[in-house]
Design an enzyme around this catalytic site. Structure first.
Site, PDB file in Angstrom:
ATOM      1  N   GLY A  13     -83.773 112.635   8.111  1.00  7.99           N
ATOM      2  CA  GLY A  13     -84.503 112.130   9.284  1.00  7.99           C
ATOM      3  C   GLY A  13     -84.286 110.659   9.573  1.00  7.99           C
ATOM      4  CB  VAL A  17     -78.028 114.201  13.648  1.00  4.36           C
ATOM      5  CG1 VAL A  17     -78.497 115.466  14.347  1.00  4.36           C
ATOM      6  CG2 VAL A  17     -76.549 113.960  13.927  1.00  4.36           C
ATOM      7  CE1 TYR A 139     -68.687 114.463   5.317  1.00  4.72           C
ATOM      8  CE2 TYR A 139     -66.954 114.832   6.940  1.00  4.72           C
ATOM      9  CZ  TYR A 139     -68.287 114.641   6.634  1.00  4.72           C
ATOM     10  OH  TYR A 139     -69.214 114.623   7.647  1.00  4.72           O
ATOM     11  CB  THR A 167     -66.786 116.089  19.081  1.00  8.81           C
ATOM     12  OG1 THR A 167     -67.868 116.072  19.995  1.00  8.81           O
ATOM     13  CG2 THR A 167     -65.981 117.347  19.317  1.00  8.81           C
ATOM     14  CG  ASN A 168     -65.515 111.235  17.046  1.00  6.38           C
ATOM     15  OD1 ASN A 168     -65.388 110.805  15.906  1.00  6.38           O
ATOM     16  ND2 ASN A 168     -64.525 111.819  17.718  1.00  6.38           N
ATOM     17  CG  HIS A 182     -67.999 108.419  12.396  1.00  3.36           C
ATOM     18  ND1 HIS A 182     -69.207 108.603  11.757  1.00  3.36           N
ATOM     19  CD2 HIS A 182     -67.139 109.306  11.827  1.00  3.36           C
ATOM     20  CE1 HIS A 182     -69.083 109.586  10.856  1.00  3.36           C
ATOM     21  NE2 HIS A 182     -67.844 110.019  10.878  1.00  3.36           N
TER      22      HIS A 182
HETATM   23  P1  NDP Z   1     -76.212 109.859   8.594  1.00  5.05           P
HETATM   24  O1  NDP Z   1     -75.267 109.238   7.617  1.00  5.05           O
HETATM   25  O2  NDP Z   1     -76.608 109.057   9.770  1.00  5.05           O
HETATM   26  O3  NDP Z   1     -77.534 110.278   7.837  1.00  5.05           O
HETATM   27  C1  NDP Z   1     -77.460 110.934   6.612  1.00  5.05           C
HETATM   28  C2  NDP Z   1     -78.854 111.263   6.171  1.00  5.05           C
HETATM   29  O4  NDP Z   1     -78.748 112.010   4.972  1.00  5.05           O
HETATM   30  C3  NDP Z   1     -79.725 110.039   5.890  1.00  5.05           C
HETATM   31  O5  NDP Z   1     -81.009 110.236   6.428  1.00  5.05           O
HETATM   32  C4  NDP Z   1     -79.799 110.017   4.375  1.00  5.05           C
HETATM   33  O6  NDP Z   1     -81.024 109.507   3.881  1.00  5.05           O
HETATM   34  C5  NDP Z   1     -79.715 111.506   4.055  1.00  5.05           C
HETATM   35  N1  NDP Z   1     -79.247 111.718   2.696  1.00  5.05           N
HETATM   36  C6  NDP Z   1     -78.091 111.332   2.138  1.00  5.05           C
HETATM   37  N2  NDP Z   1     -78.049 111.679   0.840  1.00  5.05           N
HETATM   38  C7  NDP Z   1     -79.214 112.324   0.577  1.00  5.05           C
HETATM   39  C8  NDP Z   1     -79.783 112.917  -0.592  1.00  5.05           C
HETATM   40  N3  NDP Z   1     -79.122 112.940  -1.754  1.00  5.05           N
HETATM   41  N4  NDP Z   1     -81.010 113.470  -0.480  1.00  5.05           N
HETATM   42  C9  NDP Z   1     -81.706 113.448   0.673  1.00  5.05           C
HETATM   43  N5  NDP Z   1     -81.211 112.915   1.818  1.00  5.05           N
HETATM   44  C10 NDP Z   1     -79.985 112.355   1.765  1.00  5.05           C
HETATM   45  O7  NDP Z   1     -75.579 111.254   9.026  1.00  5.05           O
HETATM   46  P2  NDP Z   1     -75.445 111.822  10.510  1.00  5.05           P
HETATM   47  O8  NDP Z   1     -76.786 111.927  11.111  1.00  5.05           O
HETATM   48  O9  NDP Z   1     -74.359 111.059  11.176  1.00  5.05           O
HETATM   49  O10 NDP Z   1     -74.843 113.274  10.243  1.00  5.05           O
HETATM   50  C11 NDP Z   1     -75.629 114.464  10.337  1.00  5.05           C
HETATM   51  C12 NDP Z   1     -74.727 115.629  10.017  1.00  5.05           C
HETATM   52  O11 NDP Z   1     -73.687 115.716  11.005  1.00  5.05           O
HETATM   53  C13 NDP Z   1     -74.014 115.488   8.668  1.00  5.05           C
HETATM   54  O12 NDP Z   1     -73.955 116.731   8.036  1.00  5.05           O
HETATM   55  C14 NDP Z   1     -72.609 115.053   9.052  1.00  5.05           C
HETATM   56  O13 NDP Z   1     -71.658 115.450   8.098  1.00  5.05           O
HETATM   57  C15 NDP Z   1     -72.408 115.767  10.364  1.00  5.05           C
HETATM   58  N6  NDP Z   1     -71.411 115.146  11.246  1.00  5.05           N
HETATM   59  C16 NDP Z   1     -71.557 113.838  11.642  1.00  5.05           C
HETATM   60  C17 NDP Z   1     -70.633 113.279  12.502  1.00  5.05           C
HETATM   61  C18 NDP Z   1     -70.766 111.867  12.997  1.00  5.05           C
HETATM   62  O14 NDP Z   1     -69.959 111.455  13.862  1.00  5.05           O
HETATM   63  N7  NDP Z   1     -71.740 111.084  12.521  1.00  5.05           N
HETATM   64  C19 NDP Z   1     -69.491 114.070  13.032  1.00  5.05           C
HETATM   65  C20 NDP Z   1     -69.457 115.406  12.547  1.00  5.05           C
HETATM   66  C21 NDP Z   1     -70.393 115.916  11.691  1.00  5.05           C
HETATM   67  P3  NDP Z   1     -81.093 107.998   3.295  1.00  5.05           P
HETATM   68  O15 NDP Z   1     -80.774 107.116   4.438  1.00  5.05           O
HETATM   69  O16 NDP Z   1     -82.478 107.878   2.817  1.00  5.05           O
HETATM   70  O17 NDP Z   1     -80.058 107.989   2.215  1.00  5.05           O
END
Ligand code: NDP
Length: 325
Positions: A13, A17, A139, A167-168, A182
């Site tokens: 959260g 996203v 990844y 996508t991005n 990104h």
């Molecule tokens: P972010 O890097 O912005 O956020 C990741 C979140 O995951 C953070 O809230 C983080 O919490 C949490 N998190 C990481 N490790 C842990 C853990 N061990 N336990 C609990 N929470 C954890 O990711 P996005 O919102 O960008 O991505 C959302 C999804 O979309 C992901 O699956 C990503 O792979 C996918 N995606 C994203 C793209 C992009 O362009 N960003 C493109 C394609 C796919 P904290 O901050 O507290 O560590």
């Protein structure tokens, strides 16, 4: 919580996203949301994931938590990228099945799709037809396994899961690190530095490669609408973005820095962009095509890209330096 409400668990959260979903909560009064933090539950620990599900008992899950980064992170930390993502996804899907979650959305990634020659676009059926691009391999393979696990749980248990292939994505709360971020967040950070220090922005290549981009709030809306619909979710779903060349995106961000957000009336200095053509362009085009998206979301109205970029720049400027850098 009222009786008619469905309990929706959103992981990640604080991220790009997850925070966009948080911002849309009030548009979905039939959902009661939980956004537990990584401090409360570390999703790479099975006991934490189990405790979280036992405590919250969600009807629906949008699993946004992941270890995410751009090409450099995928190159530099392939082991962490693989293991952390595999562990989180494996435990999340298994525990969701155990307590009887009715709909589960997880995220794969466009870089999990195989490398295709320029001019070819990938749809959902291409996902496993060839290796993913080398720099993203570990990844991307972890991301592909979301799809494999969901398919297996559907076959054996009838579990309803959907792996979203976006996508991005860009927007507020993104990772603005210059090396690990990104395309869009990196560009915003570069322009911010150039504006602050009166330097130029260097772009690798000539800016002609095209990519698809989606604003985080559009993606958030799509996820929540998918949960709201009565029909079954497809097992995998590409979310097409709006396609622009890197140069078009650069020009739009430059326009925001030069004229919209920061310009003082007496300031005639504009940011210069230097396209370093001795550096590689990368793949020229990486187009996706979804077999299901248009049917599920006919005439989906994407946020105007200029507005979405402006909101992202504003958020970055307002929160700098307390952003992920
Ligand atoms: P972010 O890097 O912005 O956020 C990741 C979140 O995951 C953070 O809230 C983080 O919490 C949490 N998190 C990481 N490790 C842990 C853990 N061990 N336990 C609990 N929470 C954890 O990711 P996005 O919102 O960008 O991505 C959302 C999804 O979309 C992901 O699956 C990503 O792979 C996918 N995606 C994203 C793209 C992009 O362009 N960003 C493109 C394609 C796919 P904290 O901050 O507290 O560590």
């Amino acid at each position: 919580m009222k009786n008619k409400e469905k309990v929706v668990l959103i992981t990640g959260g604080s991220g790009l996203v997850g925070s966009a979903i948080k911002a849309l909560q009030s548009n979905y009064p039939n959902f009661f949301f939980y956004f537990p933090s990584s401090q409360l539950y570390n999703l790479t620990e099975q006991s934490d994931v189990r405790n979280m599900f036992d405590k919250l008992m969600p009807d629906y899950v949008v699993h946004c938590a992941a270890k995410v980064g751009g090409i450099q992170l995928n190159l530099n930390e392939p082991a962490e990228q693989f293991t952390q993502n595999i562990l989180m996804n494996t435990f999340m899907i298994d525990e969701a099945h155990r307590i009887g979650v009715k709909k589960f959305i997880a995220f794969s990634s466009v870089c999990a799709l195989p490398d295709l020659p320029d001019g070819y676009s990938a749809d959902e059926n291409y996902l496993h037809l060839g290796p993913p691009p080398t720099p993203h391999y570990s990844y991307a393979m972890a991301k592909r396994m979301v799809d494999v696990q969901l398919e297996a749980y559907k076959k054996q248990y009838g579990f309803q899961g959907c792996s979203i292939i976006p996508t991005n994505i860009f927007g507020p709360n993104d990772n603005y690190n210059l090396i690990n971020g990104h395309v869009v967040p990196c560009l915003i950070h570069k322009f911010h530095n150039a504006w602050k220090d009166r330097t130029e922005v260097e772009i690798w290549g000539d800016g002609s490669p095209k990519r698809e981009f989606i604003y985080s709030q559009d993606l958030a809306k799509i996820c929540l609408d998918l949960l709201s619909k009565d029909e079954e979710m497809p097992q995998r779903l590409i979310i097409p973005g709006q396609e622009y060349s890197i140069k078009e995106i650069v020009d739009k961000i430059k326009q925001i820095y030069d004229f919209d957000v920061y310009k003082r009336p007496d300031d005639i200095w504009n940011i210069n962009v230097n396209y370093n053509t001795s550096k590689p362009n990368g793949q020229m085009r990486r187009k996706t095509e979804s077999l299901y998206f248009n049917e599920l979301f006919p005439n989906f109205e994407y946020t105007d890209i200029n507005l979405a970029l402006k909101e992202s720049v504003k958020w970055f400027n307002l929160n700098f330096p307390n952003v992920r850098l």
